[in-house]
Design a protein around this motif. Sequence first.
Motif, mmCIF file in Angstrom:
data_model
loop_
_atom_site.group_PDB
_atom_site.id
_atom_site.type_symbol
_atom_site.label_atom_id
_atom_site.label_comp_id
_atom_site.label_asym_id
_atom_site.label_seq_id
_atom_site.Cartn_x
_atom_site.Cartn_y
_atom_site.Cartn_z
ATOM 1 N N SER A 125 0.709 -0.678 -0.344
ATOM 2 C CA SER A 125 0.283 -0.105 0.078
ATOM 3 C C SER A 125 0.982 1.319 0.227
ATOM 4 N N GLN A 126 1.653 1.327 0.583
ATOM 5 C CA GLN A 126 3.021 2.397 0.790
ATOM 6 C C GLN A 126 3.377 2.281 -0.361
ATOM 7 N N GLU A 127 3.894 1.581 -0.974
ATOM 8 C CA GLU A 127 5.258 1.340 -2.644
ATOM 9 C C GLU A 127 4.043 1.988 -3.321
ATOM 10 N N LEU A 128 2.211 1.757 -3.575
ATOM 11 C CA LEU A 128 1.834 2.240 -4.512
ATOM 12 C C LEU A 128 0.878 2.920 -4.414
ATOM 13 N N SER A 129 1.209 3.933 -3.211
ATOM 14 C CA SER A 129 1.021 4.918 -3.191
ATOM 15 C C SER A 129 2.139 5.978 -2.938
#
Length: 306
Positions: free
Chosen positions: A171-175
Amino acid sequence: MAAIDWELDLAGDRRCDSPGHCALYGAYPLMDQSCCLIVSSHLVKSMETTSSNAMELEGFKRCQSDLISHGLSVRSITTDRHLSVGKYIREEWADVCHYYDAWHIVKGEDCRLSTEPGNKEPAGNWIKAIINHLWYSINHTDVSDEHEARWRQLLPHMRDDHRTKLDAWLSQELSSKRLINDLRKAGVQNTAELESFHKQLNHFAPNMVGFSYHGINSRLRLAGMYHNENATRSFKFDRLGNQQYVMARSKNNKLTQTAKRKKVNPTYASVALLNGSSGNTRGNYCEVPGFITRHSPEELRIPAQL
């Protein structure tokens, strides 16, 4: 060189003499994307900068000086995601539109998702779909704001529609802030033709062979002259006027063949200039179309021992 009276849409990327982060030489060419001609290129030695990574910015600065000294107008430039180059263009060349190459964005994201320790079930099965959606977000619209909007539709789809329990790292990587900022600067233009020139450069200066500074610099200039001479080759037809094709294999899938239009054989007029068969060769080295970096015959002559 013939006068260039149009605004240039450039593409730039560094080519190192060896893979990894310990390269000794770095060549930085700039290509005009409208006619696929190399307009400037410079070779930088790592000892001229603070590190091998800093050679890219130094090479870009030298090419920029070439453009300014010749009075050329630049409308846009497409590069990879190099942070120093992006910051320099933003602060020192603000009137030029700067875009990131979509292939570099997708490749960088694919590498990060594939190497993270959390890319196992069930999130690991989403990596291919994530990369495909990233391509779709960039290539299906010319508006940078829509790139971000299309990309942000992915997380709600993964969370709600499929009830997928996402790991925190995914989730952190995609955003991530950097990815979102790069998506806003992604352009429809790319550095594909410039990468093809890098492939041609491997025939003149292979990475598995060590060269001196003058040896690799001479080969870089010769590769630029050869490319500019044959960049606009026409396609080949048979006696009946039918288009000729050649079968080619993809690097990713060796079993699949695709038919590509065949071009006419390349020419070597630049060799005639070097050999002096065109008469007065002293002023002909700058007459290769598009090449603005000036060199003397001594700089272009490759000694046998190199």
